[in-house]
Scaffold this active site. Structure first.
Site, PDB file in Angstrom:
ATOM      1  N   ASN A   6       0.881  -1.162   0.000  1.00 34.11           N
ATOM      2  CA  ASN A   6       0.000   0.000   0.000  1.00 34.11           C
ATOM      3  C   ASN A   6       0.921   1.215   0.000  1.00 34.11           C
ATOM      4  OD1 ASN A   6      -1.648   2.165   0.540  1.00 34.11           O
ATOM      5  ND2 ASN A   6      -2.699   1.234   2.260  1.00 34.11           N
ATOM      6  N   ARG A   8       0.449   4.214   0.304  1.00 31.70           N
ATOM      7  CA  ARG A   8       0.098   5.275   1.249  1.00 31.70           C
ATOM      8  C   ARG A   8       0.524   4.932   2.682  1.00 31.70           C
ATOM      9  NH1 ARG A   8      -5.744   7.165   0.902  1.00 31.70           N
ATOM     10  NH2 ARG A   8      -4.828   8.946   1.926  1.00 31.70           N
ATOM     11  N   CYS A   9       0.976   3.701   2.897  1.00 30.05           N
ATOM     12  CA  CYS A   9       1.363   3.239   4.226  1.00 30.05           C
ATOM     13  C   CYS A   9       2.868   3.414   4.428  1.00 30.05           C
ATOM     14  CB  CYS A   9       0.972   1.761   4.386  1.00 30.05           C
ATOM     15  SG  CYS A   9       1.620   0.991   5.878  1.00 30.05           S
ATOM     16  N   ARG A  10       3.249   4.094   5.476  1.00 32.16           N
ATOM     17  CA  ARG A  10       4.668   4.351   5.754  1.00 32.16           C
ATOM     18  C   ARG A  10       5.444   3.056   5.956  1.00 32.16           C
ATOM     19  NH1 ARG A  10       7.607   5.213  10.518  1.00 32.16           N
ATOM     20  NH2 ARG A  10       5.689   5.153  11.725  1.00 32.16           N
ATOM     21  N   ARG A  13       6.017   1.378   2.645  1.00 28.93           N
ATOM     22  CA  ARG A  13       7.067   2.072   1.878  1.00 28.93           C
ATOM     23  C   ARG A  13       8.449   1.765   2.441  1.00 28.93           C
ATOM     24  NH1 ARG A  13       3.461   6.380   2.540  1.00 28.93           N
ATOM     25  NH2 ARG A  13       4.949   7.404   3.935  1.00 28.93           N
TER      26      ARG A  13
END
Length: 112
Positions: A6, A8-10, A13
């Site tokens: 995802n 958008r997920c830190r 990433r």
């Protein structure tokens, strides 16, 4: 190597960055755009040695509103996760016959 990612997920990433720092370019599956089918989720849960219910993000709004307190069978959880991919714990990284959840991201190091 495959990452169920995802962007958008830190944590997702950060996990992807660790994989790339190791010189590996994984197959990236943005599971919110391309949700895994129940059969694929079953395989992932087996690789992780977790039940499908253990893959559920219980702080998500959809869980609290629709599934909290409910008892579902294994197959029902697999279908629920496939239909509501936001509920899938992330990221999941698979390398051959091993898998980990990248929470914390350093968990992925056992696969590198």
């Amino acid at each position: 190597m495959t990452i169920y990612h995802n962007p958008r997920c830190r944590k997702s990433r950060e996990t992807l960055a660790l994989i790339r720092e190791a010189g590996i370019e994984p197959t990236i599956i943005e599971y919110l755009k391309t949700p895994p089918a129940p059969k694929e989720l079953n395989n992932l849960s087996q690789l992780l040695s977790l039940s499908p219910e253990q893959l559920v993000r219980k702080n998500e709004k959809v869980f609290k509103e629709s599934f909290k307190g409910k008892i579902l069978t294994r197959q029902e959880w697999l279908e629920t996760l496939s239909a509501n991919p936001v509920l899938i714990e992330r990221p999941i990284v698979v390398n051959n016959d091993k898998a980990v959840i990248g929470r914390p991201p350093e968990n992925v190091k056992v696969l590198l």
